[in-house]
Design a protein around this motif. Structure first.
Motif, PDB file in Angstrom:
ATOM      1  N   GLN A   1       0.825  -1.209   0.000  1.00  0.00           N
ATOM      2  CA  GLN A   1       0.000   0.000   0.000  1.00  0.00           C
ATOM      3  C   GLN A   1       0.857   1.256   0.000  1.00  0.00           C
ATOM      4  O   GLN A   1       0.516   2.247  -0.676  1.00  0.00           O
ATOM      5  N   LEU A   2       1.977   1.236   0.715  1.00  0.00           N
ATOM      6  CA  LEU A   2       2.882   2.389   0.718  1.00  0.00           C
ATOM      7  C   LEU A   2       3.363   2.680  -0.692  1.00  0.00           C
ATOM      8  O   LEU A   2       3.409   3.848  -1.121  1.00  0.00           O
ATOM      9  N   GLY A   3       3.698   1.645  -1.433  1.00  0.00           N
ATOM     10  CA  GLY A   3       4.135   1.842  -2.804  1.00  0.00           C
ATOM     11  C   GLY A   3       3.054   2.454  -3.668  1.00  0.00           C
ATOM     12  O   GLY A   3       3.316   3.372  -4.469  1.00  0.00           O
ATOM     13  N   LEU A   4       1.821   1.983  -3.513  1.00  0.00           N
ATOM     14  CA  LEU A   4       0.707   2.549  -4.283  1.00  0.00           C
ATOM     15  C   LEU A   4       0.501   4.021  -3.953  1.00  0.00           C
ATOM     16  O   LEU A   4       0.272   4.850  -4.849  1.00  0.00           O
ATOM     17  N   ASP A   5       0.603   4.370  -2.674  1.00  0.00           N
ATOM     18  CA  ASP A   5       0.409   5.766  -2.258  1.00  0.00           C
ATOM     19  C   ASP A   5       1.519   6.661  -2.795  1.00  0.00           C
ATOM     20  O   ASP A   5       1.260   7.788  -3.262  1.00  0.00           O
ATOM     21  N   LEU A   6       2.753   6.188  -2.709  1.00  0.00           N
ATOM     22  CA  LEU A   6       3.879   6.980  -3.215  1.00  0.00           C
ATOM     23  C   LEU A   6       3.758   7.190  -4.718  1.00  0.00           C
ATOM     24  O   LEU A   6       4.058   8.274  -5.234  1.00  0.00           O
ATOM     25  N   MET A   7       3.341   6.167  -5.431  1.00  0.00           N
ATOM     26  CA  MET A   7       3.210   6.279  -6.876  1.00  0.00           C
ATOM     27  C   MET A   7       2.186   7.350  -7.249  1.00  0.00           C
ATOM     28  O   MET A   7       2.384   8.108  -8.213  1.00  0.00           O
ATOM     29  N   ALA A   8       1.106   7.445  -6.484  1.00  0.00           N
ATOM     30  CA  ALA A   8       0.098   8.469  -6.759  1.00  0.00           C
ATOM     31  C   ALA A   8       0.685   9.864  -6.589  1.00  0.00           C
ATOM     32  O   ALA A   8       0.427  10.770  -7.401  1.00  0.00           O
ATOM     33  N   GLY A   9       1.487  10.080  -5.546  1.00  0.00           N
ATOM     34  CA  GLY A   9       2.120  11.378  -5.347  1.00  0.00           C
ATOM     35  C   GLY A   9       3.120  11.722  -6.434  1.00  0.00           C
ATOM     36  O   GLY A   9       3.239  12.894  -6.850  1.00  0.00           O
ATOM     37  N   LEU A  10       3.836  10.730  -6.920  1.00  0.00           N
ATOM     38  CA  LEU A  10       4.830  10.975  -7.975  1.00  0.00           C
ATOM     39  C   LEU A  10       4.164  11.409  -9.275  1.00  0.00           C
ATOM     40  O   LEU A  10       4.740  12.186 -10.043  1.00  0.00           O
ATOM     41  N   ARG A  11       2.967  10.942  -9.529  1.00  0.00           N
ATOM     42  CA  ARG A  11       2.268  11.355 -10.741  1.00  0.00           C
ATOM     43  C   ARG A  11       2.033  12.867 -10.742  1.00  0.00           C
ATOM     44  O   ARG A  11       2.077  13.513 -11.793  1.00  0.00           O
ATOM     45  N   GLU A  12       1.794  13.437  -9.579  1.00  0.00           N
ATOM     46  CA  GLU A  12       1.613  14.887  -9.495  1.00  0.00           C
ATOM     47  C   GLU A  12       2.922  15.609  -9.830  1.00  0.00           C
ATOM     48  O   GLU A  12       2.914  16.642 -10.519  1.00  0.00           O
ATOM     49  N   GLU A  13       4.043  15.082  -9.368  1.00  0.00           N
ATOM     50  CA  GLU A  13       5.330  15.701  -9.679  1.00  0.00           C
ATOM     51  C   GLU A  13       5.661  15.564 -11.166  1.00  0.00           C
ATOM     52  O   GLU A  13       6.209  16.484 -11.780  1.00  0.00           O
ATOM     53  N   TYR A  14       5.340  14.403 -11.733  1.00  0.00           N
ATOM     54  CA  TYR A  14       5.550  14.226 -13.174  1.00  0.00           C
ATOM     55  C   TYR A  14       4.775  15.285 -13.957  1.00  0.00           C
ATOM     56  O   TYR A  14       5.284  15.886 -14.910  1.00  0.00           O
ATOM     57  N   ALA A  15       3.529  15.491 -13.559  1.00  0.00           N
ATOM     58  CA  ALA A  15       2.696  16.455 -14.280  1.00  0.00           C
ATOM     59  C   ALA A  15       3.274  17.865 -14.171  1.00  0.00           C
ATOM     60  O   ALA A  15       3.284  18.635 -15.151  1.00  0.00           O
ATOM     61  N   GLU A  16       3.790  18.222 -12.987  1.00  0.00           N
ATOM     62  CA  GLU A  16       4.346  19.565 -12.792  1.00  0.00           C
ATOM     63  C   GLU A  16       5.566  19.796 -13.678  1.00  0.00           C
ATOM     64  O   GLU A  16       5.654  20.810 -14.385  1.00  0.00           O
ATOM     65  N   ILE A  17       6.514  18.865 -13.658  1.00  0.00           N
ATOM     66  CA  ILE A  17       7.731  19.059 -14.449  1.00  0.00           C
ATOM     67  C   ILE A  17       7.437  18.828 -15.928  1.00  0.00           C
ATOM     68  O   ILE A  17       7.971  19.522 -16.799  1.00  0.00           O
ATOM     69  N   GLY A  18       6.570  17.865 -16.242  1.00  0.00           N
ATOM     70  CA  GLY A  18       6.217  17.619 -17.635  1.00  0.00           C
ATOM     71  C   GLY A  18       5.594  18.830 -18.301  1.00  0.00           C
ATOM     72  O   GLY A  18       5.810  19.076 -19.503  1.00  0.00           O
ATOM     73  N   SER A  19       4.845  19.611 -17.532  1.00  0.00           N
ATOM     74  CA  SER A  19       4.242  20.818 -18.110  1.00  0.00           C
ATOM     75  C   SER A  19       5.302  21.833 -18.492  1.00  0.00           C
ATOM     76  O   SER A  19       5.123  22.599 -19.459  1.00  0.00           O
TER      77      SER A  19
END
Length: 512
Positions: free
Chosen positions: A214-232
């Protein structure tokens, strides 16, 4: 009188004698690990006796913590009988490990032991109720075949070793291995219990496999937000799947030499900035080299080999140029910071250069060692070392890999995932290319639990740093914090927390 620390270190090196030669500790240059059941059980008995006596020892509490972990860790690996189903990419694969290290250490005094070593490996695989994956037996055989097809290596000397390796290769090809649907430990006898113990061993924490999943799933969700920020900023898109697609298909290496040049430049930049973040710097040099050609198919995409204690060999960051033009150049800098400076080279070299006992200098505690490596990937951003947002995307890429490891390792070994389920998860949730994903999943299958250490260790180092900063306020000194972490050698995470608590002046824990 031999101290308990010395006894433990002797047992550790008997379990990994080539490591002793690698770091320049004398006394094991004429030995290989005894892979036999009798050899492992004799070593287990010695370690059990050490655990019986550790409570009465006059060693420091930190030393007792390390001794207890190391003795328990080796017992856990012996009891899991990993040698009976690890033949290809796993960190515990004995023959693959021998070939990988052969060109890096002096084997001249132990060449006569190699045929027996190979016979023992075959014997353990023959007389067992657990088997490697069929594909791993074939991969291990192919690794040996590449060795046999090449010219005689300098390390072979005048010894006629190739017939023994050829017998081992034929034996692997004759094995009736497991299918990909039954990849994890949970499908093997005592597998669930062995995995639970390996999780505790590699993380030095009290997480259950379900909690880590579950920790891995939660961390992955947060990383998607960082990807979106830098990807933009890089591509003008916040669509994470589009970012992944572009990372896989754009920003690739033009050639393998550019890969090496980038790594050398990143290490040099980190070395120049390090005095502003570390009070103590290692004396040992760090070199950057390509993985030897024969090992590239079976080696990870990067790894670090310790410097020799006598200065005869520098620490070395090995980069794997295999299929370089199909791989993203965005992970170049983050990998250099993790493997070399300020990552493993700083950590392992500084520990080796202290006056600590050898057991504290060279303990095999992955949550500390790999946790530090992953911590330095984000620290490098604080230090201003990344050259562009493209390289920061690489930082996120390796973060996602480590978060994915929590999901996939537990999925395979506790939840019964097939190999393809693990591949599909990483394909959907990371920017890794197909070759890297396949390699990573095979590594997790053969080294159960080890992949969990990275993120668990990083999160704990960040936690104790944050608590120290909150407790000390303006008194907090980042150089002093890093020196405290590295100068105490390799320790379990709970021990690190106690050391930082005492240093920062909080009164809740004091262990001396």
């Amino acid at each position: 009188m031999t101290s308990l620390s010395d006894e433990t270190f002797q047992a550790m090196m008997d379990f990994e004698p080539m490591f002793a030669t690698l770091v320049g500790v004398p006394g094991w240059d004429d030995r290989l690990e005894d892979l036999s059941v009798e050899g492992h059980q004799a070593l287990r008995a010695r370690l059990t006796d050490i655990l019986r006596r550790v409570g009465e020892s006059d060693e420091s509490q930190v030393a007792k913590d390390v001794i207890t972990h190391q003795a328990t860790s080796i017992i856990t690996k012996i009891d899991a009988r990993l040698v009976e189903h690890t033949v290809s990419r796993g960190l515990n694969a004995p023959v693959a490990g021998l070939l990988r290290r052969a060109s890096h250490v002096d084997l001249s005094q132990r060449l006569q032991l190699v045929p027996r070593f190979l016979d023992q490996a075959m014997e353990r695989l023959r007389d067992t109720d657990r088997r490697p994956l069929r594909r791993h037996a074939e991969s291990g055989a192919a690794h040996v075949e590449r060795f046999l097809a090449g010219p005689v290596q300098e390390w072979e000397g005048d010894a006629d070793l190739r017939p023994a390796f050829a017998r081992y290769r034929e034996f692997l090809l004759s094995l009736q291995g497991r299918d990909d649907e039954h990849a994890g430990l949970c499908w093997l006898p005592e597998g669930e219990e062995n995995y639970r113990k390996l999780v505790r061993d590699y993380t030095t924490a009290s997480y259950t496999p379900a909690e880590l999943h579950q920790l891995g799933l939660d961390l992955m969700a947060g990383l998607r937000e960082e990807y979106a920020e830098i990807g933009s900023r890089v591509w003008g898109t916040t669509d994470v799947q589009e970012i992944f697609r572009r990372l896989r298909t754009e920003l690739l290496w033009d050639n393998e030499n550019d890969m090496l040049t980038s790594a050398v430049e990143a290490v040099a930049r980190a070395e120049a900035e390090a005095p502003n973040w570390f009070g103590r710097l290692p004396k040992a040099r760090c070199e950057v080299r390509f993985v030897p050609e024969m090992d590239r198919e079976s080696a990870p995409f990067a790894y670090y080999e310790d410097a020799a204690m006598d200065g005869s060999r520098p620490g070395t960051y090995f980069a794997n140029p295999l299929r370089a033009t199909e791989r993203s150049r965005t992970v170049s800098e983050v990998t250099a910071f993790h493997e070399a400076i300020p990552g493993h080279h700083f950590q392992l070299s500084i520990a080796a250069e202290t006056e600590l006992s050898n057991v504290r200098k060279f303990a095999f505690i992955d949550s500390f060692i790999e946790g530090w490596g992953l911590y330095t990937e984000r620290l490098a951003d604080e230090m201003g070392l990344y050259s562009s947002d493209e390289q920061r995307l690489g930082m996120l890429g390796l973060d996602a890999m480590r978060a994915g490891r929590l999901v996939v390792d537990t999925g395979l070994h506790a939840l019964g995932w097939s190999r393809q389920q693990a591949v599909d998860y990483l394909r959907e949730n990371t920017a890794m290319d197909s070759t890297e994903i396949e390699s990573e999943v095979d590594r997790y299958i053969e080294t159960p639990g080890q992949a969990l250490a990275y993120m668990v260790g990083r999160l704990e180092i960040m936690r104790v740093r944050g608590e120290a900063q909150a407790a000390m306020g303006d008194r907090f000194d980042i150089k002093a914090f890093h020196d405290l972490v590295l100068e105490n050698g390799v320790v379990p995470l709970s021990t690190l927390a106690d050391l930082v608590t005492t240093w920062s002046g909080r009164p809740d824990v004091s262990r001396g």
